[in-house]
Design a protein around this motif. Structure first.
Motif, PDB file in Angstrom:
ATOM      1  N   VAL A   1       0.814  -1.224   0.000  1.00 24.03           N
ATOM      2  CA  VAL A   1       0.000   0.000   0.000  1.00 24.03           C
ATOM      3  C   VAL A   1       0.846   1.273   0.000  1.00 24.03           C
ATOM      4  O   VAL A   1       0.340   2.358  -0.264  1.00 24.03           O
ATOM      5  CB  VAL A   1      -0.968   0.032   1.203  1.00 24.03           C
ATOM      6  CG1 VAL A   1      -1.902  -1.156   1.158  1.00 24.03           C
ATOM      7  CG2 VAL A   1      -0.217   0.047   2.535  1.00 24.03           C
TER       8      VAL A   1
ATOM      9  N   LEU B   1      -7.743   6.380   0.559  1.00 24.39           N
ATOM     10  CA  LEU B   1      -8.205   5.149  -0.080  1.00 24.39           C
ATOM     11  C   LEU B   1      -7.792   5.107  -1.551  1.00 24.39           C
ATOM     12  O   LEU B   1      -7.306   4.075  -2.047  1.00 24.39           O
ATOM     13  CB  LEU B   1      -9.721   5.039   0.037  1.00 24.39           C
ATOM     14  CG  LEU B   1     -10.275   4.624   1.406  1.00 24.39           C
ATOM     15  CD1 LEU B   1     -11.791   4.825   1.445  1.00 24.39           C
ATOM     16  CD2 LEU B   1      -9.936   3.171   1.717  1.00 24.39           C
TER      17      LEU B   1
ATOM     18  N   LEU C   1      -5.218   2.499  -3.107  1.00 21.42           N
ATOM     19  CA  LEU C   1      -5.749   1.646  -4.171  1.00 21.42           C
ATOM     20  C   LEU C   1      -4.892   1.757  -5.424  1.00 21.42           C
ATOM     21  O   LEU C   1      -4.603   0.741  -6.085  1.00 21.42           O
ATOM     22  CB  LEU C   1      -7.193   2.057  -4.489  1.00 21.42           C
ATOM     23  CG  LEU C   1      -7.920   1.246  -5.553  1.00 21.42           C
ATOM     24  CD1 LEU C   1      -8.049  -0.214  -5.135  1.00 21.42           C
ATOM     25  CD2 LEU C   1      -9.288   1.847  -5.824  1.00 21.42           C
ATOM     26  N   SER C   2      -4.475   2.961  -5.759  1.00 18.62           N
ATOM     27  CA  SER C   2      -3.608   3.167  -6.920  1.00 18.62           C
ATOM     28  C   SER C   2      -2.282   2.434  -6.747  1.00 18.62           C
ATOM     29  O   SER C   2      -1.782   1.786  -7.681  1.00 18.62           O
ATOM     30  CB  SER C   2      -3.367   4.664  -7.122  1.00 18.62           C
ATOM     31  OG  SER C   2      -2.508   4.890  -8.213  1.00 18.62           O
TER      32      SER C   2
ATOM     33  N   GLN D   1      -2.945  -1.433  -7.098  1.00 21.29           N
ATOM     34  CA  GLN D   1      -3.183  -1.832  -8.478  1.00 21.29           C
ATOM     35  C   GLN D   1      -1.909  -1.728  -9.304  1.00 21.29           C
ATOM     36  O   GLN D   1      -1.645  -2.557 -10.180  1.00 21.29           O
ATOM     37  CB  GLN D   1      -4.286  -0.961  -9.089  1.00 21.29           C
ATOM     38  CG  GLN D   1      -4.580  -1.250 -10.552  1.00 21.29           C
ATOM     39  CD  GLN D   1      -4.987  -2.683 -10.795  1.00 21.29           C
ATOM     40  OE1 GLN D   1      -5.771  -3.251 -10.051  1.00 21.29           O
ATOM     41  NE2 GLN D   1      -4.453  -3.293 -11.851  1.00 21.29           N
TER      42      GLN D   1
ATOM     43  N   ILE E   1      -7.725  -5.388  -3.286  1.00 16.89           N
ATOM     44  CA  ILE E   1      -8.078  -4.276  -4.183  1.00 16.89           C
ATOM     45  C   ILE E   1      -9.589  -4.146  -4.304  1.00 16.89           C
ATOM     46  O   ILE E   1     -10.138  -3.036  -4.292  1.00 16.89           O
ATOM     47  CB  ILE E   1      -7.425  -4.487  -5.568  1.00 16.89           C
ATOM     48  CG1 ILE E   1      -5.912  -4.265  -5.456  1.00 16.89           C
ATOM     49  CG2 ILE E   1      -8.034  -3.545  -6.603  1.00 16.89           C
ATOM     50  CD1 ILE E   1      -5.143  -4.638  -6.705  1.00 16.89           C
TER      51      ILE E   1
ATOM     52  N   MET F   1     -10.902  -2.517  -1.162  1.00 12.76           N
ATOM     53  CA  MET F   1     -10.596  -1.088  -1.159  1.00 12.76           C
ATOM     54  C   MET F   1     -11.517  -0.336  -2.110  1.00 12.76           C
ATOM     55  O   MET F   1     -11.957   0.787  -1.822  1.00 12.76           O
ATOM     56  CB  MET F   1      -9.139  -0.865  -1.553  1.00 12.76           C
ATOM     57  CG  MET F   1      -8.137  -1.355  -0.530  1.00 12.76           C
ATOM     58  SD  MET F   1      -8.163  -0.366   0.990  1.00 12.76           S
ATOM     59  CE  MET F   1      -7.213   1.042   0.468  1.00 12.76           C
ATOM     60  N   ALA F   2     -11.836  -0.943  -3.258  1.00 10.56           N
ATOM     61  CA  ALA F   2     -12.731  -0.308  -4.223  1.00 10.56           C
ATOM     62  C   ALA F   2     -14.127  -0.135  -3.626  1.00 10.56           C
ATOM     63  O   ALA F   2     -14.768   0.914  -3.811  1.00 10.56           O
ATOM     64  CB  ALA F   2     -12.790  -1.127  -5.502  1.00 10.56           C
TER      65      ALA F   2
ATOM     66  N   THR G   1     -14.072   2.639  -1.145  1.00 10.16           N
ATOM     67  CA  THR G   1     -14.009   3.919  -1.853  1.00 10.16           C
ATOM     68  C   THR G   1     -15.382   4.323  -2.364  1.00 10.16           C
ATOM     69  O   THR G   1     -15.782   5.498  -2.265  1.00 10.16           O
ATOM     70  CB  THR G   1     -13.018   3.826  -3.023  1.00 10.16           C
ATOM     71  OG1 THR G   1     -11.720   3.475  -2.523  1.00 10.16           O
ATOM     72  CG2 THR G   1     -12.917   5.158  -3.752  1.00 10.16           C
TER      73      THR G   1
ATOM     74  N   LEU H   1     -11.695   6.209  -9.468  1.00 12.10           N
ATOM     75  CA  LEU H   1     -11.472   4.763  -9.407  1.00 12.10           C
ATOM     76  C   LEU H   1     -10.931   4.237 -10.728  1.00 12.10           C
ATOM     77  O   LEU H   1     -10.001   3.419 -10.756  1.00 12.10           O
ATOM     78  CB  LEU H   1     -12.778   4.045  -9.065  1.00 12.10           C
ATOM     79  CG  LEU H   1     -13.097   3.825  -7.589  1.00 12.10           C
ATOM     80  CD1 LEU H   1     -14.473   3.193  -7.444  1.00 12.10           C
ATOM     81  CD2 LEU H   1     -12.038   2.941  -6.932  1.00 12.10           C
TER      82      LEU H   1
ATOM     83  N   TYR I   1      -7.326   2.418 -11.449  1.00 12.03           N
ATOM     84  CA  TYR I   1      -7.238   1.095 -12.083  1.00 12.03           C
ATOM     85  C   TYR I   1      -6.476   1.154 -13.405  1.00 12.03           C
ATOM     86  O   TYR I   1      -5.596   0.316 -13.670  1.00 12.03           O
ATOM     87  CB  TYR I   1      -8.638   0.536 -12.324  1.00 12.03           C
ATOM     88  CG  TYR I   1      -8.624  -0.715 -13.179  1.00 12.03           C
ATOM     89  CD1 TYR I   1      -8.199  -1.942 -12.659  1.00 12.03           C
ATOM     90  CD2 TYR I   1      -9.012  -0.658 -14.520  1.00 12.03           C
ATOM     91  CE1 TYR I   1      -8.163  -3.084 -13.455  1.00 12.03           C
ATOM     92  CE2 TYR I   1      -8.980  -1.793 -15.320  1.00 12.03           C
ATOM     93  CZ  TYR I   1      -8.551  -3.000 -14.776  1.00 12.03           C
ATOM     94  OH  TYR I   1      -8.514  -4.122 -15.569  1.00 12.03           O
TER      95      TYR I   1
END
Length: 317
Positions: A23, A63, A67-68, A71, A107, A110-111, A114, A137, A141
């Motif tokens: 993360v 978040l 998340l970025s 991914q 992931i 987390m999505a 978000t 988002l 991704y």
């Protein structure tokens, strides 16, 4: 565990450090500081502060950044792009510290979080934030996911500027005040430039590796000399934008506090040019630090402006 890394395997660091590598909390400042600086700007200009909205805004910023990072980590491994000549920080999935299946589940979780956070922002700010949340988002991704990842194009720095600068600042300001301002627009561009500078160093460091795997990043496409000039310009622009804020309205002269961070900023282009390989990781972290100190000094200037306005109003009563 999944083994996809082509280079030297590193010893498993333990569960906590493995997830921290996944993360990457050291990069969260890129998402957090623009929100804090904008909160100060909103209070300086409109004398408003909504704590609950602030908490929701800062949480979605974290978040999306996490998340970025996740991914990005997974995407490199799935594309087998993590070869031994890359000089960046180790990726958890490539090292086999976190399995592909576990990474995908994390992931997805987390999505969902978000999207739930986005629903709260929609409640406060209107349906426009549904579009903002979905697009954010998608950006997280698509940077390293999908058939044509942004990371394989010259548009990475632009996407970072739009996401972590303009979208973050404008969205935060609107949620607090119900509108926008010239200073909010300029601050979004300024902080977006610093966020882009972080990616600039990352891509400059890995330009040879990226070219070898077909990644046409801006550093690869522009060539070293032109990219160095661009990096210097990106670091200059934020200070010029703050000067423009003050020129438009001289009462914001306290925003000039950010100029105290200018000397340390000017060392960054020279260091990027003089260092190579893994040594550039420190320069990348220093760019994150520069974003943070710029934001903190802007917050100090904005807070001072608000105090001076209060004192002026009190003296007239």
């Amino acid at each position: 565990m999944h083994k996809a890394y082509v280079g030297e395997q590193m010893e498993y660091p333990g569960l906590i450090k493995a997830w921290l590598a996944f993360v990457r909390p050291k990069t969260w400042q890129i998402a957090i500081m623009p929100v804090l600086a904008t909160i100060a700007l909103a209070y300086s200009e409109r004398h408003v502060f909504h704590p609950l909205i602030f908490l929701c805004t800062i949480s979605i910023a974290i978040l999306l950044q996490a998340l970025s990072n996740m991914q990005n980590d997974l995407g490199y491994t799935q594309r087998k792009a993590e070869t031994g000549n890359r000089k960046g920080f180790p990726r958890a999935t490539a090292m086999g510290w976190i399995s592909i299946r576990t990474a995908k589940i994390a992931i997805a979780v987390m999505a969902v979080l978000t999207l739930l956070n986005t629903a709260v922002l929609v409640w406060f700010g209107g349906w426009i934030f549904a579009a903002v949340g979905v697009l954010s988002l998608l950006a997280a991704y698509c940077y390293m996911g999908g058939p044509k990842p942004i990371a394989y194009t010259p548009f990475g720095e632009l996407v970072v500027l739009l996401t972590f600068g303009i979208t973050s600042v404008w969205g935060t300001y609107y949620l607090q005040t119900g509108g926008l301002s010239i200073n909010a627009a300029l601050l979004g561009l300024a902080l977006g430039c610093f966020a882009s500078a972080v990616l600039c160093v990352n891509n400059y460091r890995d330009r040879e590796h990226d070219a070898s795997i077909g990644r046409k990043t801006l550093a690869v496409v522009m060539g070293e000399e032109n990219f160095k000039r661009l990096f210097t310009a990106i670091l200059m622009i934020p200070y010029g934008l703050v000067c423009l804020m003050v020129l438009i309205e001289m009462s914001y002269w306290t925003y000039f506090f950010v100029m105290l961070t200018f000397p340390s900023c000017m060392h960054l282009p020279e260091r990027m040019v003089s260092l190579k390989g893994a040594e550039l990781n420190k320069v990348m972290l220093d760019c994150i630090y520069q974003l943070s100190v710029f934001s903190l000094f802007f917050m100090a200037g904005a807070t001072m402006h608000a105090i001076l306005i209060d004192l002026t109003v009190s003296s007239l009563k």
